[in-house]
Design an enzyme around this catalytic site. Structure first.
Site, PDB file in Angstrom:
ATOM      1  N   ASP A   1      81.561 -18.569  21.842  1.00  0.00           N
ATOM      2  CA  ASP A   1      83.146 -18.490  21.425  1.00  0.00           C
ATOM      3  C   ASP A   1      83.350 -18.192  20.040  1.00  0.00           C
ATOM      4  O   ASP A   1      84.447 -18.684  19.663  1.00  0.00           O
ATOM      5  CB  ASP A   1      83.730 -19.805  22.111  1.00  0.00           C
ATOM      6  CG  ASP A   1      83.333 -20.107  23.354  1.00  0.00           C
ATOM      7  OD1 ASP A   1      83.231 -19.075  24.200  1.00  0.00           O
ATOM      8  OD2 ASP A   1      82.905 -21.258  23.704  1.00  0.00           O
TER       9      ASP A   1
ATOM     10  N   LYS B   1      83.418 -12.712  19.529  1.00  0.00           N
ATOM     11  CA  LYS B   1      82.440 -11.624  19.770  1.00  0.00           C
ATOM     12  C   LYS B   1      83.584 -10.455  20.440  1.00  0.00           C
ATOM     13  O   LYS B   1      83.319  -9.298  19.999  1.00  0.00           O
ATOM     14  CB  LYS B   1      81.342 -11.785  20.723  1.00  0.00           C
ATOM     15  CG  LYS B   1      80.527 -12.635  19.885  1.00  0.00           C
ATOM     16  CD  LYS B   1      79.196 -12.904  20.891  1.00  0.00           C
ATOM     17  CE  LYS B   1      79.774 -13.877  22.058  1.00  0.00           C
ATOM     18  NZ  LYS B   1      79.942 -15.451  21.741  1.00  0.00           N
TER      19      LYS B   1
ATOM     20  N   GLY C   1      82.890 -15.127  28.083  1.00  0.00           N
ATOM     21  CA  GLY C   1      84.429 -14.896  28.250  1.00  0.00           C
ATOM     22  C   GLY C   1      84.830 -14.200  26.901  1.00  0.00           C
ATOM     23  O   GLY C   1      84.923 -14.805  25.849  1.00  0.00           O
ATOM     24  N   HIS C   2      84.957 -13.000  26.879  1.00  0.00           N
ATOM     25  CA  HIS C   2      84.940 -12.297  25.380  1.00  0.00           C
ATOM     26  C   HIS C   2      86.630 -11.817  25.594  1.00  0.00           C
ATOM     27  O   HIS C   2      87.032 -11.002  26.322  1.00  0.00           O
ATOM     28  CB  HIS C   2      84.265 -10.993  25.332  1.00  0.00           C
ATOM     29  CG  HIS C   2      82.769 -11.639  25.130  1.00  0.00           C
ATOM     30  ND1 HIS C   2      81.776 -10.725  24.964  1.00  0.00           N
ATOM     31  CD2 HIS C   2      82.301 -12.894  25.237  1.00  0.00           C
ATOM     32  CE1 HIS C   2      80.579 -11.554  24.813  1.00  0.00           C
ATOM     33  NE2 HIS C   2      80.995 -12.709  25.102  1.00  0.00           N
TER      34      HIS C   2
ATOM     35  N   GLN D   1      76.988 -15.407  24.488  1.00  0.00           N
ATOM     36  CA  GLN D   1      76.909 -16.660  23.967  1.00  0.00           C
ATOM     37  C   GLN D   1      76.568 -16.821  22.509  1.00  0.00           C
ATOM     38  O   GLN D   1      76.926 -16.031  21.690  1.00  0.00           O
ATOM     39  CB  GLN D   1      75.693 -17.339  24.694  1.00  0.00           C
ATOM     40  CG  GLN D   1      75.984 -17.616  26.228  1.00  0.00           C
ATOM     41  CD  GLN D   1      75.996 -16.590  27.050  1.00  0.00           C
ATOM     42  OE1 GLN D   1      75.123 -15.836  27.276  1.00  0.00           O
ATOM     43  NE2 GLN D   1      77.224 -16.320  28.039  1.00  0.00           N
TER      44      GLN D   1
END
Ligand code: IMO
Ligand code: MG
Length: 421
Positions: free
Chosen positions: A13, A16, A40-41, A222
């Site tokens: 988080d 990215k 979750g980008h 990650q």
């Protein structure tokens, strides 16, 4: 041409999605090399917000080619939903997205095993996103996994059923009730959709691009402290999130790695269980969570917050061979009177600057304090206009890590991004 890599240096988080989105004008090809829908980008542009889980973050840029590499694990249901939502933006996803035949498939029972295994762990649970990541990589290493290329086989259903039966046998050891009927129905619907996509041997294509001087960016998921080898094991994810993962997850030789962009937040967060030496259990921690809107984009869970950890950051810089640093969410610290960063750990009275094996031991961070800048930096456009206190913070991090901070992000939007020469 060399392969440039973007990766997270903390516990995920770090931002990215935004960085890849900002860098894509410089790259024709964006590729994911590990992880799966646990990621979750988040991207924000033209007043739109998007969260991508499996699709590379270059998908919204014109002319980009987006590759899901062999190192990724794919849940067809999640990928198909993601594709549908991107198609609503009038983007020709079928043309712009290519999927490696060697990427492994997350099947419905992988998700159940993830949930059953976590439930059985009680207090020692990892805090998995429950997307089936661990069980799918387990089957990959155990050489019984299903791959995207298997979708093209006439005996696919038989292979699927064999793996499902194996999972059902494993699940007998847990006292865990489950019903996969509905998810399995959606899963088979989703693979029909995926079959319309281009399945490729991505290692050949990526090396061909590099040979032809086409710029390719690898997008990590990650963060380094969640790496299966170098993270805070066992509280980690099940893939190599570090730079070397880009070699195995795409089929690119180590000598072909170019820039390694290491992303970190100006403070630290972690979601799920496991060691977090600089975690704050006080009002300041709450404030960071509130101002930084620290809620997981995949699971909605509240993230744990704390000060920047330079011991862990330096470790991540070393393992990844970072060439340029990128500092995110700097604006979240705008109102802090004092800012702290850990420069060493004290473990059983002994001070160390090396990230230790015994990370579950009582670690007491040794902090350096900085005076806060106490003003709004969100609209600043040049590094020179940054307040002196912020420059001091930035230059200290550069000195400690030995790596220049190339980009400073001062807000979620594409435009709130300061490049330094
Ligand atoms: P992005 O790409 C933050 C964490 C989970 C859990 C551990 C193992 O958005 O930075 P898993 O589902 O992989 O078995 O969970 O890893 N985790 C993440 N934390 N950001 C992520 O991805 C994460 N992906 C997994 O919370 O602690
Ligand atoms: Mg995320």
């Amino acid at each position: 041409m060399k392969l440039d890599v973007v990766l997270g240096l903390q516990w995920g988080d770090e931002g990215k999605g935004k960085v890849v989105d900002v860098l894509t004008p410089n790259y024709r090809v964006i590729s994911r090399f590990q992880g799966g829908p646990n990621a979750g980008h988040s991207l924000k542009f033209n007043n739109l917000s998007y969260v991508l889980h499996t699709v590379p973050s270059g998908i919204f840029r014109d002319e980009s080619i987006n590759i899901i590499g062999n190192g990724v694990v794919i849940d067809p249901v999640i990928l198909a939903e993601e594709i549908e939502s991107i198609e609503k933006e009038n983007i020709d996803v079928k043309k712009k997205l290519l999927i490696s035949k060697k990427a492994h498939l997350i099947i419905p029972t992988h998700r159940i095993i993830d949930a059953a295994s976590e439930a059985s762990k009680g207090k020692t649970k990892i805090g998995s996103t429950l997307k089936g990541i661990g069980p799918t990589y387990t089957d990959k290493i155990g050489r019984i996994g299903l791959r995207v290329g298997d979708l093209l086989d006439i005996d696919f259903k038989e292979k699927y059923n064999n793996l499902k039966k194996h999972h059902q046998r494993l699940l007998k050891q847990y006292d865990f009730e489950y019903d996969i009927t509905e998810y399995e129905r959606r899963w088979f619907e989703a693979i029909e959709k995926l079959r319309e996509f281009q399945f490729i041997e991505s290692e050949h294509l990526i090396n061909k691009y590099l040979n032809e001087d086409v710029a390719v960016l690898a997008e990590g998921a990650q963060g380094s402290m969640l790496d299966i080898d170098f993270g805070t094991y066992p509280y980690v994810t099940s893939s190599n999130t570090v730079c070397a993962g880009a070699c195995t997850g795409l089929g690119v030789a180590p000598g072909r790695i170019g820039e390694v962009f290491g992303i970190f937040k100006a403070y630290c967060t972690r979601v799920g269980s496991g060691p977090f030496p600089t975690e704050l259990h006080d009002e300041t921690g709450e404030l960071l969570a509130e101002i930084g809107r620290e809620f997981g984009s995949t699971t909605g869970r509240k993230r744990r917050c704390g000060w920047l950890d330079l011991v862990a950051l330096k470790y991540a810089v070393m393992i990844n061979g970072v060439t340029k640093l990128i500092m995110m969410k700097t604006d979240v610290l705008n109102t802090m009177e004092t800012i702290k960063a850990a420069i060493a750990y004290k473990i059983k009275g002994v001070e160390t600057t090396e990230f230790p094996y015994e990370h579950e031991a009582e670690i007491e961070p040794v902090y350096k304090e900085f005076k806060g800048w106490n003003c709004d930096i969100c609209n600043i456009q040049n590094y020179d206009d940054f307040p002196a206190e912020l420059k001091e913070y930035i230059e200290f991090i550069e000195k400690e890590t030995g790596i220049p901070i190339w980009i400073v992000s001062v807000g979620a939007d594409r435009k709130a991004t300061i490049f330094r020469q």
